[in-house]
Design an enzyme around this catalytic site. Sequence first.
Site, PDB file in Angstrom:
ATOM      1  N   ASN A   8       0.881  -1.163   0.000  1.00 19.41           N
ATOM      2  CA  ASN A   8       0.000   0.000   0.000  1.00 19.41           C
ATOM      3  C   ASN A   8       0.920   1.215   0.000  1.00 19.41           C
ATOM      4  O   ASN A   8       1.428   1.611   1.051  1.00 19.41           O
ATOM      5  CB  ASN A   8      -0.891  -0.014   1.256  1.00 19.41           C
ATOM      6  CG  ASN A   8      -1.729   1.246   1.365  1.00 19.41           C
ATOM      7  OD1 ASN A   8      -1.832   2.011   0.410  1.00 19.41           O
ATOM      8  ND2 ASN A   8      -2.331   1.463   2.534  1.00 19.41           N
ATOM      9  N   TRP A   9       1.140   1.758  -1.182  1.00 19.36           N
ATOM     10  CA  TRP A   9       2.093   2.874  -1.300  1.00 19.36           C
ATOM     11  C   TRP A   9       1.524   4.178  -0.750  1.00 19.36           C
ATOM     12  O   TRP A   9       2.227   5.172  -0.668  1.00 19.36           O
ATOM     13  CB  TRP A   9       2.487   3.060  -2.772  1.00 19.36           C
ATOM     14  CG  TRP A   9       3.519   2.081  -3.258  1.00 19.36           C
ATOM     15  CD1 TRP A   9       4.177   1.138  -2.513  1.00 19.36           C
ATOM     16  CD2 TRP A   9       4.033   1.950  -4.599  1.00 19.36           C
ATOM     17  NE1 TRP A   9       5.058   0.442  -3.302  1.00 19.36           N
ATOM     18  CE2 TRP A   9       4.995   0.917  -4.587  1.00 19.36           C
ATOM     19  CE3 TRP A   9       3.765   2.612  -5.800  1.00 19.36           C
ATOM     20  CZ2 TRP A   9       5.691   0.531  -5.736  1.00 19.36           C
ATOM     21  CZ3 TRP A   9       4.459   2.217  -6.946  1.00 19.36           C
ATOM     22  CH2 TRP A   9       5.413   1.191  -6.912  1.00 19.36           C
ATOM     23  N   LYS A  10       0.242   4.201  -0.433  1.00 19.31           N
ATOM     24  CA  LYS A  10      -0.420   5.420   0.052  1.00 19.31           C
ATOM     25  C   LYS A  10      -0.151   6.558  -0.948  1.00 19.31           C
ATOM     26  O   LYS A  10      -0.020   6.295  -2.136  1.00 19.31           O
ATOM     27  CB  LYS A  10       0.046   5.742   1.469  1.00 19.31           C
ATOM     28  CG  LYS A  10      -0.094   4.514   2.381  1.00 19.31           C
ATOM     29  CD  LYS A  10      -0.042   4.810   3.833  1.00 19.31           C
ATOM     30  CE  LYS A  10      -0.258   3.519   4.606  1.00 19.31           C
ATOM     31  NZ  LYS A  10      -0.354   3.699   6.027  1.00 19.31           N
ATOM     32  N   HIS A  88      -9.765   1.620   4.122  1.00 18.10           N
ATOM     33  CA  HIS A  88      -8.541   1.803   4.904  1.00 18.10           C
ATOM     34  C   HIS A  88      -8.822   2.817   6.021  1.00 18.10           C
ATOM     35  O   HIS A  88      -9.581   3.764   5.831  1.00 18.10           O
ATOM     36  CB  HIS A  88      -7.404   2.302   3.994  1.00 18.10           C
ATOM     37  CG  HIS A  88      -6.079   2.285   4.682  1.00 18.10           C
ATOM     38  ND1 HIS A  88      -5.688   3.284   5.540  1.00 18.10           N
ATOM     39  CD2 HIS A  88      -5.080   1.373   4.676  1.00 18.10           C
ATOM     40  CE1 HIS A  88      -4.488   2.990   6.025  1.00 18.10           C
ATOM     41  NE2 HIS A  88      -4.096   1.830   5.513  1.00 18.10           N
ATOM     42  N   GLU A  90      -7.196   5.226   7.118  1.00 17.96           N
ATOM     43  CA  GLU A  90      -6.917   6.628   6.772  1.00 17.96           C
ATOM     44  C   GLU A  90      -8.087   7.225   6.000  1.00 17.96           C
ATOM     45  O   GLU A  90      -8.376   8.416   6.123  1.00 17.96           O
ATOM     46  CB  GLU A  90      -5.596   6.717   5.983  1.00 17.96           C
ATOM     47  CG  GLU A  90      -4.403   6.541   6.920  1.00 17.96           C
ATOM     48  CD  GLU A  90      -3.159   5.943   6.273  1.00 17.96           C
ATOM     49  OE1 GLU A  90      -3.040   5.954   5.043  1.00 17.96           O
ATOM     50  OE2 GLU A  90      -2.295   5.456   7.035  1.00 17.96           O
ATOM     51  N   GLU A 154      -6.209  -4.356  10.267  1.00 13.38           N
ATOM     52  CA  GLU A 154      -5.163  -3.369  10.536  1.00 13.38           C
ATOM     53  C   GLU A 154      -5.533  -2.573  11.784  1.00 13.38           C
ATOM     54  O   GLU A 154      -6.345  -1.636  11.704  1.00 13.38           O
ATOM     55  CB  GLU A 154      -5.031  -2.406   9.352  1.00 13.38           C
ATOM     56  CG  GLU A 154      -4.611  -3.070   8.074  1.00 13.38           C
ATOM     57  CD  GLU A 154      -3.917  -2.091   7.130  1.00 13.38           C
ATOM     58  OE1 GLU A 154      -2.792  -2.379   6.730  1.00 13.38           O
ATOM     59  OE2 GLU A 154      -4.493  -1.030   6.838  1.00 13.38           O
ATOM     60  N   GLY A 160       1.786   2.727  10.762  1.00 10.58           N
ATOM     61  CA  GLY A 160       2.780   3.790  10.638  1.00 10.58           C
ATOM     62  C   GLY A 160       3.386   4.233  11.956  1.00 10.58           C
ATOM     63  O   GLY A 160       4.043   5.268  12.037  1.00 10.58           O
ATOM     64  N   SER A 196       2.723  -1.677  10.525  1.00 12.67           N
ATOM     65  CA  SER A 196       4.157  -1.679  10.838  1.00 12.67           C
ATOM     66  C   SER A 196       4.850  -3.013  10.530  1.00 12.67           C
ATOM     67  O   SER A 196       5.778  -3.406  11.233  1.00 12.67           O
ATOM     68  CB  SER A 196       4.387  -1.272  12.298  1.00 12.67           C
ATOM     69  OG  SER A 196       3.952   0.058  12.509  1.00 12.67           O
ATOM     70  N   GLY A 217       2.570  -0.825   4.386  1.00 12.58           N
ATOM     71  CA  GLY A 217       2.689   0.570   3.972  1.00 12.58           C
ATOM     72  C   GLY A 217       4.152   0.962   3.826  1.00 12.58           C
ATOM     73  O   GLY A 217       4.793   0.697   2.803  1.00 12.58           O
ATOM     74  N   GLY A 218       4.701   1.563   4.861  1.00 13.06           N
ATOM     75  CA  GLY A 218       6.054   2.134   4.833  1.00 13.06           C
ATOM     76  C   GLY A 218       7.108   1.233   4.199  1.00 13.06           C
ATOM     77  O   GLY A 218       7.845   1.673   3.298  1.00 13.06           O
TER      78      GLY A 218
END
Length: 237
Positions: A8-10, A88, A90, A154, A160, A196, A217-218
């Site tokens: 998930n590159w956001k 998601h 976010e 999640e 994150g 994470s 993500g990250g």
Amino acid sequence: MGKLVVANWKMNKTIGEAEEFCSHFDKRAGNYMICCSATLIKPVFDCLKDRSKVGAQNICAYEEGAYTGEISAKMVKDAGADVTILGHSERRHIFNETNDDLRKKLDIANKYGLQVIFCVGETLEEHDNIESVLVNQLEILTKEDLGNLIIAYEPVWAIGTGKVATEEDILVAHKIVKDYVKRNYGNDVKVLYGGSVKPENAAEILKLNCVDGVLVGGASLDPVKFESLIKTANEVL
Ligand code: PGA
């Protein structure tokens, strides 16, 4: 096929950066998908060809027309996406996406044949009531959605933040999700863990039987880390 790793590159990467990423990791690596911004779907699709699925991170709740600034299921499909993330945290928390919005988006995804990675998860304050929070998020699903649906658990407090859920947290949450789906729809469902995940902790998470893969993500932004996650997911089987 190993367990699934979903990037998930956001809201990260330009077209050039996405192409550089794709040239730096082994595209034959294994079982993975890349969910990226709408501008990157076509370039990533062109780089990966038939090796992997490319996904969107959201779609509009409406099909087409006067919805300035929105991107439709038909458009992401046309650009090469086979899958979309929906719900998601976010989107739920920063953009106030509701269960009603998500229901509409699920209908549109079904109509256009997009596979959905449906995210659920509790905030830290909700952690003591995890079952009712997850069930409230799952209740909008219908039997029709479940044909081609993946669920991602999640915990919001682990996204994150560097805080990973414990093995116990993951077992409890994944059981709630899988049992709910089985009880209400009679289906088995694949459940990913997200929050994470990085090369250092991936093996411990992926070795759990109830974890069918990870949503990252990250650590998915770096081709070396992403490749290492896919390798780990292949090895745990
Ligand atoms: P993270 O994000 O791996 O950076 O915690 C996961 C996600 O939000 O899907």
